[in-house]
Design a protein around this motif. Structure first.
Motif, PDB file in Angstrom:
ATOM      1  N   SER A 113      -5.932  40.558  -2.094  1.00  0.00           N
ATOM      2  CA  SER A 113      -4.904  41.469  -2.460  1.00  0.00           C
ATOM      3  C   SER A 113      -5.603  42.869  -3.111  1.00  0.00           C
ATOM      4  N   VAL A 164      -6.684  34.997  -3.773  1.00  0.00           N
ATOM      5  CA  VAL A 164      -5.594  35.681  -3.994  1.00  0.00           C
ATOM      6  C   VAL A 164      -6.105  37.205  -4.443  1.00  0.00           C
ATOM      7  N   HIS A 215      -0.424  37.418   0.329  1.00  0.00           N
ATOM      8  CA  HIS A 215      -1.213  37.069  -0.799  1.00  0.00           C
ATOM      9  C   HIS A 215      -0.498  36.026  -1.611  1.00  0.00           C
ATOM     10  N   GLY A 236      -4.461  36.272   4.614  1.00  0.00           N
ATOM     11  CA  GLY A 236      -4.566  37.652   3.572  1.00  0.00           C
ATOM     12  C   GLY A 236      -6.246  37.838   3.418  1.00  0.00           C
TER      13      GLY A 236
END
Length: 345
Positions: free
Chosen positions: A116, A112, A147, A154
């Motif tokens: 991001s 994540v 995300h 992502g």
């Protein structure tokens, strides 16, 4: 091999992300803005990283990947190299590597944070003049969900955009190709990118070009799932059974936006032809199978970024459309569990 003239065209096209010596903050000595972009990106990524691990859809699946990717990868190899290559081997390898050092929950957090951070930093640093608008783009639900619930997508978007904004041609194409081995939708994006460059070099009239864009979109929607099944890709069953969540309002909104891009004129359409291509492909299959919807979601930031260089009433029209789109989407989500991304929603 491309000629020097063709390479020069590609370097100055949308493939470079619209960066020039006048807009690149590093070449303008805007170190303060670079630091500010870095700080904002770290903050953005950190907030998303520390959202509850088990509070969102599909997190159980990503924890399984973090723990069992080595077994999954081995099972793919047992079915052959071709099967392995079309079933996101780089995604599995990333999880395998992280699992050597981290617990499954921490593997998910690293994924994540990385995706991001990269997505936010590469576009914020590229467009200092439009910081506020770019930041709002990052908060669009269709961007944010990559995300939060669609972590594999992502990660692929982060790798793709890193390549897209690279000035080095070899690095650019390497990372664009690598993104296909993280999320299979990027195989379709790679095909669209290559087709778009071919169409431009053949110098079709814009009427014929738009016609070809629609044909490609219809082909992807009606043949995409079948191709995935033939290749053995993991997404085949998912694409066949995925419930379509479409509305006439969404279709009209993106149709209107594509019309604004076309009205900007031939020079603009040539520079941002890939964004227009993706939009038309998406619209042509909007009410059919969801293949083009996946492609559109993966390239949404590029579509939105193309609006930065609209002029006159067209820019004002875009501001109006985007404002409505942004607030209406968030307004709907206020009543949904975890804004529509909850584990039980």
């Amino acid at each position: 091999m491309l000629s020097n003239k063709e390479n020069e065209f590609l370097m100055n096209s949308e493939l470079t992300g619209g960066i020039s010596a006048k807009t690149n903050p590093l070449e303008n000595g805007q170190e303060k803005y670079l630091f500010f972009s870095l700080l904002i990106s770290i903050t953005y990524a950190t907030i998303l990283t520390y959202l509850p691990i088990d509070g969102f859809r599909d997190r159980d699946n990503y924890l399984i990947y973090a723990e069992y990717s080595l077994d999954i990868f081995q099972s793919h190899l047992d079915q052959g190299l071709g099967y392995t290559l079309v079933n996101e081997p780089l995604w599995l390898l990333i999880n395998i590597l992280l699992s050597f050092f981290l617990y499954p929950e921490d593997c998910v957090r690293v994924i994540v944070f990385f995706s991001s951070f990269v997505v936010s930093f590469v576009i914020l640093r590229a467009y200092p003049k439009y910081f506020l608008l770019i930041f709002l783009f990052l908060l669009v639900p269709q961007v944010l969900k990559n995300h939060i619930i669609h972590l594999r997508q992502g990660m692929a978007i982060a790798v793709f955009l890193f390549g897209w904004f690279s000035k080095n041609t070899s690095i650019r194409w390497l990372f664009i190709i690598l993104s296909s081995f993280i999320h299979s939708s990027f195989f379709f994006i790679l095909v669209l990118l290559l087709l778009n460059n071919i169409f431009l070099m053949l110098s079709f009239s814009w009427g014929w070009l738009l016609f070809f864009y629609v044909l490609v979109g219809l082909f992807l929607d009606f043949a995409g799932a079948g191709l995935a099944t033939h290749l053995g890709a993991r997404q085949a069953d998912e694409l066949q059974s995925l419930e379509m969540k479409t509305s006439g309002l969404g279709f009209l909104l993106w149709l209107f936006f594509s019309g604004i891009l076309i009205l900007e004129g031939k020079n603009f359409m040539r520079r941002y032809s890939f964004s227009l291509f993706v939009l038309i492909v998406y619209l042509s299959g909007y009410f059919f199978l969801p293949v083009t919807a996946r492609v559109f979601e993966s390239t949404l930031l590029l579509v939105l970024i193309s609006s930065l260089y609209l002029t006159s009433y067209r820019k004002l029209a875009f501001y109006g459309i985007f404002t409505f789109y942004f607030f209406f989407d968030w307004y709907q989500r206020l009543e949904w569990s975890a804004f529509g991304w909850g584990a039980t929603s």
